[in-house]
Design a protein around this motif. Sequence first.
Motif, PDB file in Angstrom:
ATOM      1  N   ALA A   1       0.839  -1.197   0.000  1.00  0.00           N
ATOM      2  CA  ALA A   1       0.000   0.000   0.000  1.00  0.00           C
ATOM      3  C   ALA A   1       0.874   1.246   0.000  1.00  0.00           C
ATOM      4  CB  ALA A   1      -0.903  -0.002   1.228  1.00  0.00           C
ATOM      5  N   PRO A   2       0.466   2.283  -0.732  1.00  0.00           N
ATOM      6  CA  PRO A   2       1.249   3.526  -0.743  1.00  0.00           C
ATOM      7  C   PRO A   2       1.187   4.211   0.622  1.00  0.00           C
ATOM      8  CG  PRO A   2      -0.829   3.826  -1.897  1.00  0.00           C
ATOM      9  CD  PRO A   2      -0.737   2.366  -1.593  1.00  0.00           C
ATOM     10  N   ARG A   3       2.251   4.912   0.959  1.00  0.00           N
ATOM     11  CA  ARG A   3       2.344   5.586   2.250  1.00  0.00           C
ATOM     12  C   ARG A   3       1.676   6.961   2.251  1.00  0.00           C
ATOM     13  NH1 ARG A   3       6.274   3.013   5.360  1.00  0.00           N
ATOM     14  NH2 ARG A   3       6.537   4.896   6.645  1.00  0.00           N
ATOM     15  N   SER A   4       1.356   7.497   1.072  1.00  0.00           N
ATOM     16  CA  SER A   4       0.748   8.826   0.993  1.00  0.00           C
ATOM     17  C   SER A   4       0.093   9.006  -0.363  1.00  0.00           C
ATOM     18  CB  SER A   4       1.813   9.909   1.191  1.00  0.00           C
ATOM     19  OG  SER A   4       2.717   9.910   0.093  1.00  0.00           O
ATOM     20  N   LEU A   5      -0.714  10.053  -0.490  1.00  0.00           N
ATOM     21  CA  LEU A   5      -1.310  10.363  -1.786  1.00  0.00           C
ATOM     22  C   LEU A   5      -0.262  10.736  -2.828  1.00  0.00           C
ATOM     23  CD1 LEU A   5      -4.558  12.304  -0.834  1.00  0.00           C
ATOM     24  CD2 LEU A   5      -4.404  10.114  -2.009  1.00  0.00           C
ATOM     25  N   PRO A   6       0.742  11.557  -2.506  1.00  0.00           N
ATOM     26  CA  PRO A   6       1.772  11.829  -3.517  1.00  0.00           C
ATOM     27  C   PRO A   6       2.460  10.559  -4.008  1.00  0.00           C
ATOM     28  CG  PRO A   6       1.879  13.481  -1.791  1.00  0.00           C
ATOM     29  CD  PRO A   6       0.891  12.439  -1.325  1.00  0.00           C
ATOM     30  N   GLU A   7       2.685   9.596  -3.102  1.00  0.00           N
ATOM     31  CA  GLU A   7       3.303   8.337  -3.538  1.00  0.00           C
ATOM     32  C   GLU A   7       2.341   7.549  -4.420  1.00  0.00           C
ATOM     33  OE1 GLU A   7       4.516   4.130  -1.459  1.00  0.00           O
ATOM     34  OE2 GLU A   7       5.208   5.957  -0.463  1.00  0.00           O
ATOM     35  N   ALA A   8       1.064   7.504  -4.054  1.00  0.00           N
ATOM     36  CA  ALA A   8       0.079   6.759  -4.839  1.00  0.00           C
ATOM     37  C   ALA A   8      -0.091   7.348  -6.226  1.00  0.00           C
ATOM     38  CB  ALA A   8      -1.260   6.747  -4.112  1.00  0.00           C
ATOM     39  N   LEU A   9       0.112   8.661  -6.349  1.00  0.00           N
ATOM     40  CA  LEU A   9      -0.074   9.357  -7.620  1.00  0.00           C
ATOM     41  C   LEU A   9       1.268   9.701  -8.247  1.00  0.00           C
ATOM     42  CD1 LEU A   9      -2.976  11.525  -6.308  1.00  0.00           C
ATOM     43  CD2 LEU A   9      -3.164  10.002  -8.275  1.00  0.00           C
ATOM     44  N   SER A  10       2.226   8.830  -8.073  1.00  0.00           N
ATOM     45  CA  SER A  10       3.575   9.090  -8.582  1.00  0.00           C
ATOM     46  C   SER A  10       3.526   9.417 -10.071  1.00  0.00           C
ATOM     47  CB  SER A  10       4.465   7.865  -8.359  1.00  0.00           C
ATOM     48  OG  SER A  10       3.918   6.733  -8.991  1.00  0.00           O
ATOM     49  N   GLY A  11       4.256  10.461 -10.469  1.00  0.00           N
ATOM     50  CA  GLY A  11       4.228  10.922 -11.847  1.00  0.00           C
ATOM     51  C   GLY A  11       3.315  12.107 -12.038  1.00  0.00           C
ATOM     52  N   LEU A  12       2.403  12.338 -11.094  1.00  0.00           N
ATOM     53  CA  LEU A  12       1.515  13.491 -11.145  1.00  0.00           C
ATOM     54  C   LEU A  12       1.903  14.398  -9.977  1.00  0.00           C
ATOM     55  CD1 LEU A  12      -1.050  14.252 -12.874  1.00  0.00           C
ATOM     56  CD2 LEU A  12      -2.387  13.523 -10.898  1.00  0.00           C
ATOM     57  N   PRO A  13       2.306  15.639 -10.241  1.00  0.00           N
ATOM     58  CA  PRO A  13       2.713  16.521  -9.138  1.00  0.00           C
ATOM     59  C   PRO A  13       1.524  16.849  -8.242  1.00  0.00           C
ATOM     60  CG  PRO A  13       2.646  17.738 -11.202  1.00  0.00           C
ATOM     61  CD  PRO A  13       2.439  16.299 -11.557  1.00  0.00           C
ATOM     62  N   VAL A  14       1.635  16.526  -6.958  1.00  0.00           N
ATOM     63  CA  VAL A  14       0.541  16.666  -6.003  1.00  0.00           C
ATOM     64  C   VAL A  14       1.023  17.482  -4.809  1.00  0.00           C
ATOM     65  CG1 VAL A  14      -0.949  15.407  -4.397  1.00  0.00           C
ATOM     66  CG2 VAL A  14      -0.595  14.532  -6.700  1.00  0.00           C
ATOM     67  N   ARG A  15       0.190  18.402  -4.332  1.00  0.00           N
ATOM     68  CA  ARG A  15       0.492  19.179  -3.137  1.00  0.00           C
ATOM     69  C   ARG A  15      -0.652  18.999  -2.139  1.00  0.00           C
ATOM     70  NH1 ARG A  15       4.241  18.971  -5.771  1.00  0.00           N
ATOM     71  NH2 ARG A  15       5.544  20.608  -6.707  1.00  0.00           N
ATOM     72  N   THR A  16      -0.296  18.627  -0.916  1.00  0.00           N
ATOM     73  CA  THR A  16      -1.294  18.396   0.117  1.00  0.00           C
ATOM     74  C   THR A  16      -1.901  19.712   0.599  1.00  0.00           C
ATOM     75  OG1 THR A  16      -0.195  16.376   0.863  1.00  0.00           O
ATOM     76  CG2 THR A  16      -1.657  17.454   2.425  1.00  0.00           C
ATOM     77  N   VAL A  17      -3.225  19.719   0.789  1.00  0.00           N
ATOM     78  CA  VAL A  17      -3.928  20.860   1.371  1.00  0.00           C
ATOM     79  C   VAL A  17      -4.358  20.453   2.784  1.00  0.00           C
ATOM     80  CG1 VAL A  17      -5.871  22.452   1.147  1.00  0.00           C
ATOM     81  CG2 VAL A  17      -4.750  21.543  -0.911  1.00  0.00           C
ATOM     82  N   PRO A  18      -3.736  21.027   3.827  1.00  0.00           N
ATOM     83  CA  PRO A  18      -4.008  20.574   5.198  1.00  0.00           C
ATOM     84  C   PRO A  18      -5.437  20.891   5.647  1.00  0.00           C
ATOM     85  CG  PRO A  18      -2.027  21.952   5.084  1.00  0.00           C
ATOM     86  CD  PRO A  18      -2.725  22.079   3.771  1.00  0.00           C
ATOM     87  N   LEU A  19      -5.846  20.199   6.722  1.00  0.00           N
ATOM     88  CA  LEU A  19      -7.199  20.369   7.230  1.00  0.00           C
ATOM     89  C   LEU A  19      -7.510  21.804   7.620  1.00  0.00           C
ATOM     90  CD1 LEU A  19      -8.112  17.343   9.548  1.00  0.00           C
ATOM     91  CD2 LEU A  19      -9.369  18.168   7.551  1.00  0.00           C
ATOM     92  N   ASP A  20      -6.542  22.510   8.222  1.00  0.00           N
ATOM     93  CA  ASP A  20      -6.853  23.867   8.651  1.00  0.00           C
ATOM     94  C   ASP A  20      -7.155  24.780   7.465  1.00  0.00           C
ATOM     95  OD1 ASP A  20      -4.214  23.871   7.776  1.00  0.00           O
ATOM     96  OD2 ASP A  20      -3.547  25.320   9.272  1.00  0.00           O
ATOM     97  N   VAL A  21      -6.579  24.491   6.303  1.00  0.00           N
ATOM     98  CA  VAL A  21      -6.890  25.270   5.109  1.00  0.00           C
ATOM     99  C   VAL A  21      -8.253  24.859   4.550  1.00  0.00           C
ATOM    100  CG1 VAL A  21      -6.139  25.897   2.781  1.00  0.00           C
ATOM    101  CG2 VAL A  21      -4.449  25.593   4.599  1.00  0.00           C
ATOM    102  N   VAL A  22      -8.528  23.545   4.528  1.00  0.00           N
ATOM    103  CA  VAL A  22      -9.835  23.061   4.066  1.00  0.00           C
ATOM    104  C   VAL A  22     -10.949  23.697   4.881  1.00  0.00           C
ATOM    105  CG1 VAL A  22     -11.310  21.003   3.889  1.00  0.00           C
ATOM    106  CG2 VAL A  22      -8.921  20.895   3.143  1.00  0.00           C
ATOM    107  N   ARG A  23     -10.703  23.891   6.183  1.00  0.00           N
ATOM    108  CA  ARG A  23     -11.731  24.417   7.088  1.00  0.00           C
ATOM    109  C   ARG A  23     -11.654  25.941   7.261  1.00  0.00           C
ATOM    110  NH1 ARG A  23     -11.291  19.504  11.627  1.00  0.00           N
ATOM    111  NH2 ARG A  23     -12.296  17.924  10.288  1.00  0.00           N
ATOM    112  N   SER A  24     -10.834  26.575   6.468  1.00  0.00           N
ATOM    113  CA  SER A  24     -10.714  28.031   6.544  1.00  0.00           C
ATOM    114  C   SER A  24     -11.830  28.706   5.752  1.00  0.00           C
ATOM    115  CB  SER A  24      -9.343  28.467   6.026  1.00  0.00           C
ATOM    116  OG  SER A  24      -9.207  28.132   4.649  1.00  0.00           O
ATOM    117  N   GLU A  25     -11.758  30.023   5.660  1.00  0.00           N
ATOM    118  CA  GLU A  25     -12.756  30.747   4.881  1.00  0.00           C
ATOM    119  C   GLU A  25     -12.687  30.331   3.407  1.00  0.00           C
ATOM    120  OE1 GLU A  25     -15.134  32.701   6.045  1.00  0.00           O
ATOM    121  OE2 GLU A  25     -14.383  32.127   8.034  1.00  0.00           O
ATOM    122  N   PRO A  26     -13.832  30.347   2.698  1.00  0.00           N
ATOM    123  CA  PRO A  26     -13.845  29.917   1.295  1.00  0.00           C
ATOM    124  C   PRO A  26     -12.796  30.603   0.425  1.00  0.00           C
ATOM    125  CG  PRO A  26     -16.089  30.135   2.077  1.00  0.00           C
ATOM    126  CD  PRO A  26     -15.209  30.643   3.178  1.00  0.00           C
ATOM    127  N   ALA A  27     -12.599  31.900   0.629  1.00  0.00           N
ATOM    128  CA  ALA A  27     -11.635  32.621  -0.209  1.00  0.00           C
ATOM    129  C   ALA A  27     -10.225  32.080  -0.020  1.00  0.00           C
ATOM    130  CB  ALA A  27     -11.678  34.120   0.104  1.00  0.00           C
TER     131      ALA A  27
END
Length: 415
Positions: A157-183
């Motif tokens: 099993a992959p250890r992370s989403l970036p590893e699972a999507l190897s070859g596609l540049p991926v940047r994690t968006v942390p929970l505090d940003v997901v739960r921030s203001e829409p803008a």
Amino acid sequence: MASPPQSPASSASPCVPPYVIALADDLSGAAETACALGGPVRLSLAAAADVAETAAAQDLVMDLNTRHLPPAEAASAVRTALRAALAGPPRLLYKKVDSQLRGNLAAEAAVYAEGAQAVVIAPALPAARRTVTGGVVHVNGVPLHHTDGWRAERAAAPRSLPEALSGLPVRTVPLDVVRSEPAALDAEFRRIAASGAHPAADAETDADLDAVAVAALRLGPGFRLLGSGGLAAALGRALVRPAAATPAPSPVQDSDPLLFVVGTAEPGAVAQIAHLTALGAHHVPLDPADLAAGTVSLPRTAGAPALTVFSIDGSAGLRPGAGRALSAALAALAAAYPGRPDLVLTGGETARTTLDALGIQELEPLGEIHHGAVHSRTPDGRRVVTRPGSYGAENSLLRIAVALRPRLAAATAPV
């Protein structure tokens, strides 16, 4: 930490088309997505060329059946379907993926991203206790790579989403940003897209997924969505369109045979089947070696039992990568079953191969019996329930049996 966003439907961009084309890699996931989107829907098992046949005011969910294909073939199938989707009337694009990241995730996502401004990635599925924090999928709070969710796969099993999507540049968006203001969330998605990467959002709750879906809609159709049934449900909540019409009921014949084909060796399946045998179901455990070799033959009986269960005996362990051959063998047995039973099919590969063997190319979703257990009807009136192999509490199959055969309720404890 900011409070979660308010009602998502009012936040979607008015220029976003309200109907969806969703591409799934297996049938149970396609059925789950069709119900999750919540609008008028067509669920197709046929080739991508049938996109033009779908009504404009209707979602189209396509099972591409690529979960177990070689990566290059899976990518080609997604490319063909994507071209057909883009050639038709404007619709939102959605890519359904496994919440445990199985299948040809990297190869299919790379093709799906072609021509997009960015792909917003969120495979969390809170209803099944599958969450994403720090870019890592967790199952019941345990990192995916520390669980046995991939024991039937050829790889770890992959250890992370970036590893699972190897070859596609991926940047994690942390929970505090997901739960921030829409803008702020919109700005982060834009920043990642401008860098040439794709945002992969953390999520622990349905409210988190609502925020992700609505942000993607606000940013316009250049931002495509990729996720599990949880994100599909969030997309359905965010879109303003007529609810799916309630299909006209068809008579339930309690005397008709009901066949369960349990195409998984998940440990929980043993307990689920036990609830059926307690009702008097005829259980046929099948040795995986005999199945793979094609040496299984069922005893002939005067008539089909009212309730029958075919399952894979996983007590001796399974050979990694053997799933496709076992599913094909189970499908052949199910297709040869006497009479015309209604079907309960667990595991996407098993469901697809069984319906292929029966020549069924389209399903009409009627609703969910419980999360992930989708009740559908075939064009000729047969009832079919599909469910991912890893889903469901101990009474899952019992609840499905009672929903399809109400007379059984009198013989059970409350479910």
